[in-house]
Design a protein around this motif. Structure first.
Motif, PDB file in Angstrom:
ATOM      1  N   LEU A  91       0.826  -1.210   0.000  1.00  0.00           N
ATOM      2  CA  LEU A  91       0.000   0.000   0.000  1.00  0.00           C
ATOM      3  C   LEU A  91       0.859   1.259   0.000  1.00  0.00           C
ATOM      4  O   LEU A  91       0.555   2.238  -0.702  1.00  0.00           O
ATOM      5  N   GLU A  92       1.931   1.240   0.763  1.00  0.00           N
ATOM      6  CA  GLU A  92       2.817   2.412   0.795  1.00  0.00           C
ATOM      7  C   GLU A  92       3.436   2.668  -0.575  1.00  0.00           C
ATOM      8  O   GLU A  92       3.555   3.828  -1.000  1.00  0.00           O
ATOM      9  N   GLU A  93       3.801   1.602  -1.274  1.00  0.00           N
ATOM     10  CA  GLU A  93       4.367   1.783  -2.608  1.00  0.00           C
ATOM     11  C   GLU A  93       3.297   2.240  -3.597  1.00  0.00           C
ATOM     12  O   GLU A  93       3.566   3.068  -4.482  1.00  0.00           O
ATOM     13  N   SER A  94       2.080   1.733  -3.445  1.00  0.00           N
ATOM     14  CA  SER A  94       0.971   2.189  -4.284  1.00  0.00           C
ATOM     15  C   SER A  94       0.735   3.682  -4.091  1.00  0.00           C
ATOM     16  O   SER A  94       0.559   4.431  -5.061  1.00  0.00           O
ATOM     17  N   ILE A  95       0.771   4.121  -2.837  1.00  0.00           N
ATOM     18  CA  ILE A  95       0.575   5.540  -2.526  1.00  0.00           C
ATOM     19  C   ILE A  95       1.712   6.374  -3.116  1.00  0.00           C
ATOM     20  O   ILE A  95       1.488   7.435  -3.715  1.00  0.00           O
ATOM     21  N   ARG A  96       2.936   5.882  -2.980  1.00  0.00           N
ATOM     22  CA  ARG A  96       4.091   6.633  -3.493  1.00  0.00           C
ATOM     23  C   ARG A  96       3.977   6.833  -5.006  1.00  0.00           C
ATOM     24  O   ARG A  96       4.176   7.939  -5.517  1.00  0.00           O
ATOM     25  N   ARG A  97       3.650   5.760  -5.718  1.00  0.00           N
ATOM     26  CA  ARG A  97       3.562   5.865  -7.172  1.00  0.00           C
ATOM     27  C   ARG A  97       2.387   6.738  -7.603  1.00  0.00           C
ATOM     28  O   ARG A  97       2.499   7.524  -8.561  1.00  0.00           O
ATOM     29  N   ALA A  98       1.276   6.613  -6.906  1.00  0.00           N
ATOM     30  CA  ALA A  98       0.116   7.444  -7.235  1.00  0.00           C
ATOM     31  C   ALA A  98       0.429   8.921  -7.017  1.00  0.00           C
ATOM     32  O   ALA A  98       0.022   9.784  -7.802  1.00  0.00           O
ATOM     33  N   ARG A  99       1.171   9.216  -5.960  1.00  0.00           N
ATOM     34  CA  ARG A  99       1.529  10.625  -5.709  1.00  0.00           C
ATOM     35  C   ARG A  99       2.423  11.172  -6.816  1.00  0.00           C
ATOM     36  O   ARG A  99       2.280  12.324  -7.233  1.00  0.00           O
ATOM     37  N   LEU A 100       3.350  10.361  -7.300  1.00  0.00           N
ATOM     38  CA  LEU A 100       4.230  10.816  -8.373  1.00  0.00           C
ATOM     39  C   LEU A 100       3.422  11.246  -9.593  1.00  0.00           C
ATOM     40  O   LEU A 100       3.663  12.305 -10.181  1.00  0.00           O
ATOM     41  N   VAL A 101       2.466  10.410  -9.980  1.00  0.00           N
ATOM     42  CA  VAL A 101       1.667  10.694 -11.175  1.00  0.00           C
ATOM     43  C   VAL A 101       0.729  11.869 -10.938  1.00  0.00           C
ATOM     44  O   VAL A 101       0.637  12.793 -11.765  1.00  0.00           O
ATOM     45  N   HIS A 102       0.029  11.847  -9.818  1.00  0.00           N
ATOM     46  CA  HIS A 102      -0.994  12.876  -9.593  1.00  0.00           C
ATOM     47  C   HIS A 102      -0.389  14.233  -9.248  1.00  0.00           C
ATOM     48  O   HIS A 102      -0.977  15.267  -9.543  1.00  0.00           O
ATOM     49  N   ARG A 103       0.790  14.240  -8.660  1.00  0.00           N
ATOM     50  CA  ARG A 103       1.445  15.526  -8.379  1.00  0.00           C
ATOM     51  C   ARG A 103       1.770  16.269  -9.670  1.00  0.00           C
ATOM     52  O   ARG A 103       1.702  17.498  -9.732  1.00  0.00           O
ATOM     53  N   ASP A 104       2.095  15.517 -10.709  1.00  0.00           N
ATOM     54  CA  ASP A 104       2.400  16.142 -11.997  1.00  0.00           C
ATOM     55  C   ASP A 104       1.155  16.644 -12.715  1.00  0.00           C
ATOM     56  O   ASP A 104       1.266  17.309 -13.756  1.00  0.00           O
ATOM     57  N   GLN A 105      -0.024  16.337 -12.193  1.00  0.00           N
ATOM     58  CA  GLN A 105      -1.269  16.827 -12.795  1.00  0.00           C
ATOM     59  C   GLN A 105      -1.669  18.194 -12.252  1.00  0.00           C
ATOM     60  O   GLN A 105      -2.640  18.782 -12.741  1.00  0.00           O
ATOM     61  N   ARG A 106      -0.967  18.693 -11.266  1.00  0.00           N
ATOM     62  CA  ARG A 106      -1.338  19.988 -10.688  1.00  0.00           C
ATOM     63  C   ARG A 106      -1.329  21.080 -11.747  1.00  0.00           C
ATOM     64  O   ARG A 106      -0.462  21.110 -12.617  1.00  0.00           O
ATOM     65  N   ARG A 107      -2.287  21.968 -11.662  1.00  0.00           N
ATOM     66  CA  ARG A 107      -2.384  23.072 -12.613  1.00  0.00           C
ATOM     67  C   ARG A 107      -1.819  24.346 -11.990  1.00  0.00           C
ATOM     68  O   ARG A 107      -1.839  24.518 -10.767  1.00  0.00           O
ATOM     69  N   THR A 108      -1.353  25.228 -12.836  1.00  0.00           N
ATOM     70  CA  THR A 108      -0.870  26.527 -12.373  1.00  0.00           C
ATOM     71  C   THR A 108      -1.775  27.610 -12.933  1.00  0.00           C
ATOM     72  O   THR A 108      -2.350  27.477 -14.018  1.00  0.00           O
ATOM     73  N   ASP A 109      -1.905  28.697 -12.175  1.00  0.00           N
ATOM     74  CA  ASP A 109      -2.710  29.827 -12.633  1.00  0.00           C
ATOM     75  C   ASP A 109      -2.042  30.464 -13.850  1.00  0.00           C
ATOM     76  O   ASP A 109      -0.815  30.581 -13.919  1.00  0.00           O
TER      77      ASP A 109
END
Length: 435
Positions: free
Chosen positions: A85-103
Motif C-alpha cells: 500500500l505504501e508503494e501504491s501511494i508513493r507511485r500514485a503521488r508521483l503521477v498525480h502531483r504532476d497533474q497539478r495546474r498553475t494559474d
C-alpha cells in the motif's frame, strides 16, 4: 463460456448497438433510492442509522469510526500489505502531483487581463465500496488526487461490515490511516451519498462525492447531482483487449478473467483479427477459470451478454470497434502496440503491450483506477487532480481597456435585445458610447 460476434466483412454503422454491454438500469433504481435520500435529507443521522441497519444488518449509534479504530487497524496490518500500500501511494503521488495546474494570466489587450485560477473544492466525500471484495486500493485512488489538489477537508465512507464489529473492513481503515485520513464513516449505499449531499450532525455536507459503487450508489449520484457534485455514475467494471496473432492467449485469458472476477455483471471483451487466437483464448478461459477461487462469479460474467469475443478483419477495424465501445480499461496486445495505442480515441485508461495488464493499473502503475464505464469514456475522464479543482476566471480591465471595448459591448447587447447590458458600460463614462 463466452459468446462471439463476427464483424468481418463490414462494420455496421451503429457499432455500439451490436457490441456487448451490461444491463444497468439506473433509472429503475432511482425509485428505490429516492425515498432513502429524502429520508436522510429530513432526518439526518437517524435515517442513516436505520438504513444501515436495514441493508447491512449493523446498528451503529454513530456513523463515524473512532479515530483510535482507524489507527489500530494500521497497527494490526500485515507488513507485506502495508509495504504494498505504501508503494501504491508513493507511485500514485508521483503521477498525480504532476497533474497539478498553475494559474495562467492572459493579456487580452493593454490594461485588460483574464487569469484562470485553479481552486480546490472545500470538502469532498470519498466512497469506497464493500461487499464481495475489499478495496483499500480505492482509498488510495480517491484520496491521493484529492490531497494533491489541495482539498482542505475530506471524508471516506465505506459500508459497515457485521464481521468487523460494524466497522468498514480493517484494511480500508488501515489505508485511510496511511494517508492521514481520520474522518471515516461506516456507511454505504444510497444513504452514504445522501449523507454527503445533505450533511448530518456527524458528517458536514460535502461539495463533491467521488468513487465507484453499485447501481444504487450510481442512482443516488444521478438523483443528487446538482445538490452535490459527482465524478461519474460508475457501473460494473469493463476490460476490452485489442489483440492480434502476436498476442499470448495465456495472457489475454488471464486478463479477461482478472476483471470478470469483480462481479457477475463485469464485462470482458476481446477484439481480434486472429480467429486462431480467439480459439486459443477460449481454451485458456476454460482451463484458467476452473483453477480460480471465484470461478462461479467469473463464469457468470464471461457468459453474460456484456462479455464476448469480437472478430474483425484487421487491427484498423478493431480500432473502430474499441473506440465505439469506449472501454473503462483497454489493453493493446498487438505488433507495434505503441503506434496502435496512439490511435485510440476513447478509453478510460490504455494499457500498452504484454507487460502492462489492467491489474497493474488497479494497484501499482501510478495511474488512477476510478474510470468512466458504460461507454462514457467517449466524453469523460477518469478521476484525477483536476476532478477536485475548479477553474475560475478573474477579469481585470482598467478604464482605457473598457473604453476600447465599450462600443462593441453595446453593439452585441443591442443585437441580443439586452439594452441594460450596454447601459452598464455607458454608466461608467461621462460620454456616450456610440450605439
Amino acid at each position: 463460456m463466452i459468446s462471439r460476434i463476427d464483424l468481418r466483412g463490414s462494420l455496421p454503422g451503429d457499432l455500439r448497438s451490436v457490441l456487448p454491454r451490461a444491463d444497468l438500469d439506473v433509472e429503475a433504481a432511482l425509485d428505490k433510492v429516492r425515498p432513502i435520500c429524502d429520508d436522510v435529507r429530513h432526518r439526518g443521522s437517524a435515517a442513516v442509522r436505520e438504513h444501515t441497519r436495514a441493508f447491512d444488518g449493523v446498528d451503529r449509534e454513530r456513523s463515524r469510526v473512532p479515530v483510535a479504530e482507524v489507527h489500530a487497524a494500521l497497527a494490526a496490518l500485515a507488513a507485506p500489505v502495508r509495504d504494498a500500500l505504501e508503494e501504491s501511494i508513493r507511485r500514485a503521488r508521483l503521477v498525480h502531483r504532476d497533474q497539478r495546474r498553475t494559474d495562467v494570466t492572459t493579456n487580452v489587450v493593454p490594461g485588460g487581463t483574464v487569469t484562470e485560477r485553479w481552486i480546490p473544492v472545500d470538502r469532498v466525500g470519498l466512497y469506497v465500496p464493500g461487499g464481495r471484495a475489499v478495496y483499500p486500493s480505492s482509498v488510495v485512488m480517491n484520496v491521493v488526487p484529492a490531497q494533491e489538489a489541495g482539498v482542505g477537508s475530506l471524508a471516506v465512507t465505506s459500508p459497515a461490515q457485521k464481521e468487523f464489529g460494524g466497522l468498514p473492513h480493517p484494511t480500508i481503515l488501515a489505508a485511510c490511516a496511511l494517508l492521514g485520513v481520520e474522518e471515516v464513516h461506516a456507511v454505504g449505499g444510497a444513504q452514504a451519498i445522501a449523507m454527503f449531499a445533505y450533511g448530518t450532525d456527524e458528517c458536514p455536507r460535502a461539495d463533491l462525492v467521488t468513487g465507484p459503487g453499485n447501481v444504487y450508489v450510481a442512482a443516488a449520484k444521478r438523483l443528487l447531482k446538482g445538490v452535490i457534485g459527482i465524478d461519474s455514475e460508475a457501473g460494473p467494471t469493463e476490460i476490452a483487449i485489442l489483440a492480434d496473432a502476436t498476442a499470448d492467449p495465456v495472457h489475454v485469458a488471464a486478463d479477461l478473467i482478472s476483471q470478470a472476477e469483480h462481479d457477475t455483471l463485469a464485462a470482458a471483451v476481446l477484439v481480434t483479427d486472429a480467429p486462431a487466437l480467439a480459439d486459443a483464448v477460449e481454451t485458456e478461459l476454460k482451463a484458467q477459470v476452473a483453477r480460480t477461487k471465484h470461478s462461479e462469479r467469473i463464469t457468470a460474467a464471461l457468459a453474460g451478454r456484456q462479455s464476448g469475443i469480437v472478430l474483425v478483419d484487421d487491427v484498423a477495424a478493431g480500432l473502430k470497434v474499441v473506440d465505439a465501445y469506449a472501454a473503462e480499461h483497454l489493453e493493446i496486445q498487438t505488433a507495434d502496440a505503441d503506434a496502435v495505442a496512439a490511435r485510440v480515441r476513447n478509453a478510460g485508461a490504455i494499457f500498452v503491450g504484454p507487460h502492462a495488464p489492467v491489474s497493474l493499473g488497479d494497484y501499482l502503475a501510478g495511474s488512477n483506477h476510478v474510470l468512466p464505464t458504460g461507454g462514457c469514456a467517449c466524453h469523460s475522464s477518469g478521476l484525477s487532480v483536476q476532478s477536485f479543482l475548479r477553474g475560475v476566471h478573474v477579469v481585470r480591465y482598467d478604464e482605457a481597456a473598457l473604453a476600447d471595448a465599450a462600443a462593441r459591448v453595446v453593439v452585441l447587447a443591442d443585437a441580443e435585445d439586452l439594452p441594460a447590458h450596454g447601459a452598464a458600460v455607458r454608466a461608467r463614462f461621462d460620454w456616450k458610447v456610440p450605439s
